[in-house]
Design a protein around this motif. Structure first.
Motif, PDB file in Angstrom:
ATOM      1  N   ILE A 146       1.108  -1.135  -0.263  1.00  0.00           N
ATOM      2  CA  ILE A 146       0.237  -0.077  -0.034  1.00  0.00           C
ATOM      3  C   ILE A 146       0.704   1.078  -0.140  1.00  0.00           C
ATOM      4  N   LYS A 147       0.917   2.044  -1.006  1.00  0.00           N
ATOM      5  CA  LYS A 147       1.488   3.503  -1.097  1.00  0.00           C
ATOM      6  C   LYS A 147       1.025   4.199   0.320  1.00  0.00           C
ATOM      7  N   THR A 148       2.112   4.303   0.949  1.00  0.00           N
ATOM      8  CA  THR A 148       2.190   5.897   2.334  1.00  0.00           C
ATOM      9  C   THR A 148       2.733   6.588   2.178  1.00  0.00           C
ATOM     10  N   GLU A 149       3.878   6.929   2.235  1.00  0.00           N
ATOM     11  CA  GLU A 149       4.559   8.121   2.348  1.00  0.00           C
ATOM     12  C   GLU A 149       6.035   7.492   2.340  1.00  0.00           C
ATOM     13  N   MET A 150       7.123   7.730   1.768  1.00  0.00           N
ATOM     14  CA  MET A 150       8.104   6.992   2.184  1.00  0.00           C
ATOM     15  C   MET A 150       9.259   8.015   3.384  1.00  0.00           C
ATOM     16  N   SER A 151       8.293   8.971   3.416  1.00  0.00           N
ATOM     17  CA  SER A 151       8.936   9.771   4.510  1.00  0.00           C
ATOM     18  C   SER A 151       8.416   9.804   5.241  1.00  0.00           C
ATOM     19  N   HIS A 152       7.004   9.658   5.328  1.00  0.00           N
ATOM     20  CA  HIS A 152       6.890   9.586   6.304  1.00  0.00           C
ATOM     21  C   HIS A 152       7.375   9.153   8.008  1.00  0.00           C
ATOM     22  N   ARG A 153       7.303   9.485   8.938  1.00  0.00           N
ATOM     23  CA  ARG A 153       8.264  10.190  10.288  1.00  0.00           C
ATOM     24  C   ARG A 153       8.548   8.635  10.975  1.00  0.00           C
ATOM     25  N   ASP A 154       7.378   8.111  10.785  1.00  0.00           N
ATOM     26  CA  ASP A 154       7.070   6.701  11.332  1.00  0.00           C
ATOM     27  C   ASP A 154       7.537   5.616  10.431  1.00  0.00           C
ATOM     28  N   PRO A 155       9.074   4.361  10.131  1.00  0.00           N
ATOM     29  CA  PRO A 155       9.536   4.061   9.177  1.00  0.00           C
ATOM     30  C   PRO A 155       8.735   3.206   9.342  1.00  0.00           C
ATOM     31  N   ALA A 156       7.552   2.442  10.151  1.00  0.00           N
ATOM     32  CA  ALA A 156       7.196   1.264  10.306  1.00  0.00           C
ATOM     33  C   ALA A 156       5.294   1.765   9.757  1.00  0.00           C
ATOM     34  N   VAL A 157       5.217   2.497   9.057  1.00  0.00           N
ATOM     35  CA  VAL A 157       4.388   2.636   8.022  1.00  0.00           C
ATOM     36  C   VAL A 157       4.538   2.757   6.507  1.00  0.00           C
ATOM     37  N   ARG A 158       5.606   2.844   6.646  1.00  0.00           N
ATOM     38  CA  ARG A 158       5.967   3.453   4.992  1.00  0.00           C
ATOM     39  C   ARG A 158       6.273   2.306   4.492  1.00  0.00           C
ATOM     40  N   ASP A 159       4.447   2.238   3.217  1.00  0.00           N
ATOM     41  CA  ASP A 159       4.838   1.739   1.911  1.00  0.00           C
ATOM     42  C   ASP A 159       4.424   0.065   2.572  1.00  0.00           C
ATOM     43  N   TRP A 160       3.303  -0.619   3.114  1.00  0.00           N
ATOM     44  CA  TRP A 160       3.352  -1.771   3.738  1.00  0.00           C
ATOM     45  C   TRP A 160       2.386  -2.673   3.098  1.00  0.00           C
ATOM     46  N   VAL A 161       3.058  -3.321   3.603  1.00  0.00           N
ATOM     47  CA  VAL A 161       2.573  -5.069   2.574  1.00  0.00           C
ATOM     48  C   VAL A 161       0.962  -5.301   3.401  1.00  0.00           C
ATOM     49  N   ALA A 162       0.523  -5.304   2.101  1.00  0.00           N
ATOM     50  CA  ALA A 162      -1.283  -5.598   1.795  1.00  0.00           C
ATOM     51  C   ALA A 162      -1.412  -7.776   1.947  1.00  0.00           C
ATOM     52  N   PHE A 163      -1.016  -7.803   0.642  1.00  0.00           N
ATOM     53  CA  PHE A 163      -0.254  -9.014   0.212  1.00  0.00           C
ATOM     54  C   PHE A 163      -0.092 -10.091   1.015  1.00  0.00           C
ATOM     55  N   ARG A 164       0.662 -11.508   0.651  1.00  0.00           N
ATOM     56  CA  ARG A 164       2.033 -12.051   0.040  1.00  0.00           C
ATOM     57  C   ARG A 164       1.303 -13.533  -0.166  1.00  0.00           C
ATOM     58  N   LEU A 165       2.042 -14.062  -1.472  1.00  0.00           N
ATOM     59  CA  LEU A 165       1.831 -16.185  -1.629  1.00  0.00           C
ATOM     60  C   LEU A 165       2.114 -16.510  -0.667  1.00  0.00           C
ATOM     61  N   ILE A 166       1.563 -17.198  -0.014  1.00  0.00           N
ATOM     62  CA  ILE A 166       1.954 -18.371   0.763  1.00  0.00           C
ATOM     63  C   ILE A 166       1.282 -19.984   0.558  1.00  0.00           C
ATOM     64  N   TYR A 167       2.046 -20.826   0.558  1.00  0.00           N
ATOM     65  CA  TYR A 167       1.144 -21.289   0.063  1.00  0.00           C
ATOM     66  C   TYR A 167       1.494 -22.895   1.111  1.00  0.00           C
ATOM     67  N   THR A 168       0.894 -23.011   2.129  1.00  0.00           N
ATOM     68  CA  THR A 168       0.572 -23.659   3.073  1.00  0.00           C
ATOM     69  C   THR A 168      -0.909 -24.496   3.384  1.00  0.00           C
ATOM     70  N   PRO A 169      -1.007 -25.099   2.959  1.00  0.00           N
ATOM     71  CA  PRO A 169      -2.399 -25.365   2.926  1.00  0.00           C
ATOM     72  C   PRO A 169      -3.193 -24.156   4.347  1.00  0.00           C
ATOM     73  N   HIS A 170      -4.089 -24.036   4.280  1.00  0.00           N
ATOM     74  CA  HIS A 170      -4.790 -23.143   5.828  1.00  0.00           C
ATOM     75  C   HIS A 170      -5.434 -24.312   6.843  1.00  0.00           C
ATOM     76  N   PRO A 171      -5.435 -24.407   7.776  1.00  0.00           N
ATOM     77  CA  PRO A 171      -6.186 -24.731   8.349  1.00  0.00           C
ATOM     78  C   PRO A 171      -7.644 -25.210   8.582  1.00  0.00           C
ATOM     79  N   LEU A 172      -8.448 -23.882   7.262  1.00  0.00           N
ATOM     80  CA  LEU A 172      -9.911 -24.008   7.923  1.00  0.00           C
ATOM     81  C   LEU A 172     -10.340 -24.292   6.396  1.00  0.00           C
ATOM     82  N   VAL A 173      -9.321 -23.677   5.448  1.00  0.00           N
ATOM     83  CA  VAL A 173      -9.518 -23.068   3.722  1.00  0.00           C
ATOM     84  C   VAL A 173      -9.596 -24.438   3.486  1.00  0.00           C
TER      85      VAL A 173
END
Length: 495
Positions: free
Chosen positions: A182-209
RNA sequence: GCUCCGGUGGUGUAGCCCGGUCAAACAUCCAGGCCUUUCGAGCCUGUGCCCCGGGUUCAAAUCCCGGCCGGAGCACCA
């Protein structure tokens, strides 16, 4: 003169009001809350059963829902089948424990079953140029982020991002190869919020689905969308999710949504348990250190229930803790104190003799049936046979050997293996704390106490009728009778 | 290191926003006393607190500044 009197009058009035308001411990009013319009949620990841920590979220959200006639949603944030892998049984455990704690969820949501919904919103964000596919290695990106520099993928064209997104959905990439940010601001004073991950690939089967999906949203994304879809008005959770709000606000801004009211409370450290995380408990159970998730020594809700802690006590405990943002070190003693108040009034009393020592009363003129109070509410009595051979605890024996003691409600004697009978009268025996509990040899059941303080001994006949209830073993502790076929098994509740 | 949050008796909470009956309240813990409804219970009594330093003010736990201490986040965890 009159003014002074009026003043005094007002002051005394003020005092009364103050005392009344302080007497009842309750949660502070919720900001911007309107009766009947509040929607709140408790959103755990079921990677183990609810613990005392989870109970805070369950109770605080539940209490506010009750006072404002709100909607209470139980939402499973189970979008990581790998690192924080959900436990299949735990879904049910959460529902069970939330209800046991006294709250009825109006709706139960499983994030893992609603993944396609999140895809739609992701796509919209890509289309408006607020999300992009990033092929940076973690370390690479961290470097860009820490220095506030946009990564090379940040300015990829929308069309190209959409194309990559489609391929992500088709599983054409390997795990770790690409993420959606997600685009935020690369200059955001808190590095923790800069362009954070929204989706990633995980090929491990899910216990529920199972393997229905392999492209999973992160908590921040899933939660942001769900809170909007559920019309959540208030988010109350631990301080650890504070930054989450900062990140999620970007999505809300892009879609022009209004962010819910948020309150974050500080970390709770239960001094008796220290850093007992769910994953650590899991390991220790596997290592055989605990019997299971409901081992009475554990701070899980089910363990507390099993050992005889009432839901009411847990509720009061957390209401008293309130919403303070400072991190706290609380002792289980506080919880026990709440529980004791509830249980003390109704628990039946019995004699339990730990590590019994047999003594013979020499010179006992007659056997005598003695009546002893059993319950302070019902005024019921129990009857014990005062006979020649009795048991007392090893502890008392060693402490009082050779001294005058009184077997409670029975008789006085000079204590020894062969004890000397002195008399039935109470008077003359009351020197300090020398009244001890005992058990007639002819009617004692074997009893094992487990939990924090385990020991074996003998107990009065009659406890078997209190199976499943909390009783008080006099001069020992409150215990819950768990088994009563043959040997009695009691779990130590608390002092 | 960067960002944010917090600091009231041993522990936890209230009070702080809107300065004044706040030489600070409640609970628990601890200590002592009473009690054959016992006790590690209950009842009674007691010890004990505004992190530090400046500033503003007639007045500061409360407002401002600085310091110190504690915690959380900085994950393709939740």
């Amino acid at each position: 003169m009159l003014d002074e009197e009026q003043k005094k009058e007002l002051i005394s009035k003020y005092y009364v009001e103050k005392k009344v308001s302080e007497r009842e411990i309750s949660l502070p009013p919720l900001p911007k809350a309107e009766k009947g319009k509040v929607v709140m949620r408790f959103a755990p990841n079921p990677n183990g059963p609810p613990t005392l920590g989870s109970a805070r979220g369950i109770v605080i959200n539940g209490e506010y829902c009750n006072t404002y006639d709100g909607k209470y949603i139980l939402r499973f944030d189970d979008t990581d089948p790998k690192t924080k892998r959900p436990m299949l049984e735990a879904y049910e455990w959460y529902i069970e424990d939330v209800e046991w704690l006294g709250y009825k969820p109006d709706e139960v949501i499983y994030a893992s079953k609603r993944i396609p919904i999140y895809y739609d919103y992701a796509k919209k964000l890509i289309e408006i140029g607020k999300a992009y596919a990033c092929f940076c290695k973690r370390e690479e990106f961290k470097n860009y982020r820490d220095n506030g520099i946009p990564c090379p993928h940040r300015d990829t064209e929308v069309e190209d991002n959409l194309e990559v997104w489609e391929k992500m959905l088709e599983g054409r990439y390997s795990e770790g190869e690409v993420v959606l940010r997600i685009k935020t601001e690369m200059s955001h004073r808190d590095p923790a919020v800069r362009d954070w991950v929204a989706f990633r690939l995980i090929y491990t089967p899910h216990p529920l689905v199972g393997d229905s999906y392999f492209l999973y949203p992160t908590l921040d994304f899933e939660s942001a969308i769900e809170d909007r879809l559920c019309k959540t008005t208030h988010i109350l959770r631990g301080k650890d999710l504070r930054d989450s709000e900062l990140r999620q606000r970007y999505i809300y801004e892009y879609f022009n949504w209004e962010y819910p009211v948020t309150i974050h409370w500080g970390r709770v450290n239960i001094v008796e348990f220290g850093k007992l995380s769910t994953s650590l408990i899991k390991r220790e159970i596997e290592a055989g250190k605990f019997e299971g998730w409901d081992d009475p020594r554990l701070p899980t809700v089910r363990a507390l229930r099993r050992r005889g802690i009432e839901a009411e006590a847990i509720r009061k405990f957390f209401i008293a803790l309130g919403l303070s943002e400072s991190e706290v070190n609380v002792s289980m003693k506080n919880l026990f104190a709440e529980n004791r108040k509830i249980v003390d009034a109704k628990a039946n009393r019995f004699f339990f003799v730990a590590n019994p020592v047999e003594i013979e009363i020499e010179g006992l003129p007659e056997e005598k049936l003695v009546e002893i109070p059993k319950n302070q509410n019902t005024k019921e009595k129990r009857i014990l046979k005062g006979e020649k051979v009795v048991y007392i605890t090893k502890e008392d024996f060693e402490k009082f050997k050779g001294e005058v003691v009184r077997l409670k409600d029975f008789c006085n004697l000079i204590l020894d293996k062969k004890a000397k009978f002195l008399g039935f009268e109470l008077t003359g025996a009351k020197k300090g704390k020398n009244i001890i509990h005992w058990l007639p040899k002819s009617s004692a059941l074997r009893c094992k106490v487990i939990g924090e303080r385990s020991c074996e001994g003998l107990v009065e006949k009659g406890v078997e009728e209190d199976l499943g209830k909390v009783v008080q073993f006099e001069r020992f502790a409150f215990c819950k009778i768990e088994k009563a076929n043959g040997e009695i098994v009691a779990i130590l509740t608390h002092d």
